[in-house]
Design a protein around this motif. Structure first.
Motif, short mmCIF file in Angstrom:
data_model
loop_
_atom_site.label_atom_id
_atom_site.label_comp_id
_atom_site.label_asym_id
_atom_site.label_seq_id
_atom_site.Cartn_x
_atom_site.Cartn_y
_atom_site.Cartn_z
N LYS A 118 -19.45 63.66 129.38
CA LYS A 118 -18.00 63.85 129.47
C LYS A 118 -17.26 63.14 128.33
N GLY A 119 -18.01 62.66 127.37
CA GLY A 119 -17.38 62.04 126.21
C GLY A 119 -17.02 60.59 126.39
N GLY A 120 -17.64 59.92 127.36
CA GLY A 120 -17.35 58.51 127.59
C GLY A 120 -17.81 57.65 126.42
N ARG A 121 -16.87 56.98 125.77
CA ARG A 121 -17.20 56.22 124.56
C ARG A 121 -18.12 55.04 124.85
N ASN A 122 -17.80 54.25 125.91
CA ASN A 122 -18.62 53.08 126.20
C ASN A 122 -20.07 53.46 126.47
N SER A 123 -20.26 54.47 127.31
CA SER A 123 -21.62 54.89 127.65
C SER A 123 -22.33 55.51 126.45
N SER A 124 -21.57 56.22 125.60
CA SER A 124 -22.18 56.84 124.41
C SER A 124 -22.72 55.78 123.45
N LEU A 125 -22.01 54.67 123.36
CA LEU A 125 -22.47 53.57 122.50
C LEU A 125 -23.61 52.80 123.17
N PHE A 126 -23.54 52.72 124.49
CA PHE A 126 -24.45 51.86 125.23
C PHE A 126 -25.81 52.50 125.51
N LEU A 127 -25.80 53.78 125.87
CA LEU A 127 -27.03 54.43 126.33
C LEU A 127 -28.19 54.34 125.34
N PRO A 128 -27.96 54.53 124.02
CA PRO A 128 -29.09 54.43 123.09
C PRO A 128 -29.78 53.07 123.09
N VAL A 129 -29.07 52.03 123.51
CA VAL A 129 -29.65 50.68 123.51
C VAL A 129 -30.71 50.54 124.61
N ILE A 130 -30.52 51.25 125.73
CA ILE A 130 -31.48 51.11 126.83
C ILE A 130 -32.45 52.28 126.93
N LYS A 131 -32.09 53.41 126.34
CA LYS A 131 -32.91 54.61 126.49
C LYS A 131 -34.23 54.46 125.74
N ASN A 132 -35.32 54.76 126.44
CA ASN A 132 -36.67 54.68 125.85
C ASN A 132 -36.96 53.30 125.26
N ASN A 133 -36.45 52.29 125.95
CA ASN A 133 -36.60 50.93 125.43
C ASN A 133 -37.03 49.99 126.55
N LYS A 134 -38.11 49.28 126.36
CA LYS A 134 -38.55 48.28 127.34
C LYS A 134 -37.91 46.94 127.00
N ILE A 135 -37.20 46.38 127.97
CA ILE A 135 -36.48 45.12 127.75
C ILE A 135 -37.16 44.02 128.57
N ARG A 136 -37.54 42.98 127.91
CA ARG A 136 -38.24 41.87 128.58
C ARG A 136 -37.27 40.72 128.81
N ILE A 137 -37.14 40.34 130.08
CA ILE A 137 -36.23 39.25 130.46
C ILE A 137 -36.95 38.32 131.42
N GLN A 138 -37.03 37.06 131.05
CA GLN A 138 -37.64 36.03 131.89
C GLN A 138 -39.01 36.46 132.42
N GLY A 139 -39.81 37.01 131.56
CA GLY A 139 -41.16 37.38 131.93
C GLY A 139 -41.29 38.71 132.66
N LEU A 140 -40.16 39.37 132.90
CA LEU A 140 -40.18 40.66 133.58
C LEU A 140 -39.84 41.76 132.58
N GLU A 141 -40.47 42.91 132.75
CA GLU A 141 -40.21 44.04 131.86
C GLU A 141 -39.38 45.09 132.59
N PHE A 142 -38.27 45.48 131.98
CA PHE A 142 -37.36 46.44 132.59
C PHE A 142 -37.31 47.71 131.74
N GLU A 143 -37.26 48.85 132.43
CA GLU A 143 -37.04 50.13 131.79
C GLU A 143 -35.86 50.81 132.48
N PHE A 144 -34.75 50.89 131.78
CA PHE A 144 -33.55 51.51 132.32
C PHE A 144 -33.40 52.91 131.71
N SER A 145 -32.49 53.70 132.28
CA SER A 145 -32.32 55.06 131.77
C SER A 145 -30.89 55.54 131.99
N GLY A 146 -30.63 56.74 131.47
CA GLY A 146 -29.31 57.35 131.65
C GLY A 146 -29.04 57.75 133.08
#
Length: 296
Positions: A118-146
């Motif tokens: 729907k053209g949401g600017r915040n999500s458009s900037l944000f989604l590429p950061v988490i998409k197809n990306n494994k994020i490791r925090i405090q020994g835990l691995e997270f996979e988020f998506s759209g």
């Protein structure tokens, strides 16, 4: 109004609730909480600077305040309320939501995929950061998506058994904000951590968050603070607060135009700043169209 509404709408509140108010002006608030158990935490310029972090992110202060409360009171469940919220009905069902596998946020808003489409600017900037990306925090691995959702975080509640959620949310906030400067990053961080680690429940049946209606509602808030401070008897104060907030919620429900005016003006200002961004123009025209349909 936010804190006093929780007190007023909670049966035997003195036995169930201890308030913590983070402020740089304790003396202003003291008269409103006479005979109510409350702790003030002084937000000095030094504390604020530290809590904003190396990127000077103002909304990081919210995460740090919640974390500070968990450090001070590790055996207590936590209910955080934004200042532009108020309860308008009995808090019993809300306070019964807590559990090791259950957390509380205000309301589910949108999936990141939906927002981008729907053209949401915040999500458009944000989604590429988490998409197809494994994020490791405090020994835990997270996979988020759209397909994950953004939840409004005007209300945040969790059991004392889940204090680690705040540490995870803070670290994720820092990780994400370092990569994309979107002002709602702390909301996205809470949303992602809470929904992937627990069963999130909405609280909007008991609390109203008037973030999109600040201008008209603030007139009632000013009236509230000028009148409630004159009531010294605690029982009379509770009666007044319950009636005021219940009546205000009814006024909000019967005045849908309250939401359109501030949102429309904000969007028009943004349209001018961004020199006619087509996506924002479409949003402005959509608001106007809906307004006309409502009227005619």
């Amino acid at each position: 109004m936010s804190m006093l509404s929780l007190y007023a709408w909670t049966e035997n509140a003195s036995d169930k609730i201890s308030f913590i108010l983070y402020t740089d002006n304790e003396k202003y608030f003291e008269p409103y909480f006479k005979d109510i158990q409350i702790t003030f935490v002084n937000l000095t310029p030094e504390v604020l600077a530290d809590w904003k972090g190396k990127d000077n992110f103002m909304f990081r202060v919210k995460v740090k305040a919640i974390q500070d409360a968990t450090i001070k009171y590790p055996d207590n469940d936590v209910l955080f309320l934004d200042s532009d919220t108020f309860l308008y009905t009995d808090s019993g069902p809300l306070l019964a939501m807590y559990g090791q596998d259950k957390t509380i946020l205000y309301a589910r808003e949108y999936s990141f995929n939906e927002a981008v489409s729907k053209g949401g600017r915040n999500s458009s900037l944000f989604l590429p950061v988490i998409k197809n990306n494994k994020i490791r925090i405090q020994g835990l691995e997270f996979e988020f998506s759209g397909n994950n959702y953004s939840w409004n975080t005007g209300v945040i509640g969790f059991s004392h058994k889940n204090l680690n959620l705040i540490d995870l949310s803070l670290e994720l906030t820092d990780y994400l904000y370092e990569r994309v400067k979107v002002f709602v990053i702390e909301q996205y961080s809470f949303s992602l951590i809470f929904q992937t680690q627990t069963n999130v429940q909405a609280s909007d049946k008991y609390v109203y968050h008037y973030y999109s209606r600040k201008k008209p509602v603030d007139e009632y808030v000013l009236k509230f603070v000028s009148e409630v401070v004159q009531l010294n008897d605690l029982n009379n104060k509770k009666i007044f607060v319950k009636k005021f907030t219940a009546d205000l919620f009814e006024k909000i429900k019967t005045n849908p135009q309250w939401e359109d005016r501030p949102v429309l003006m904000d969007k028009i200002k943004l349209l001018i700043e961004r020199k006619g961004d087509v996506r924002i123009l479409k949003h402005v025209l959509s608001i106007i169209k809906n307004k006309l349909l409502m009227r005619y």
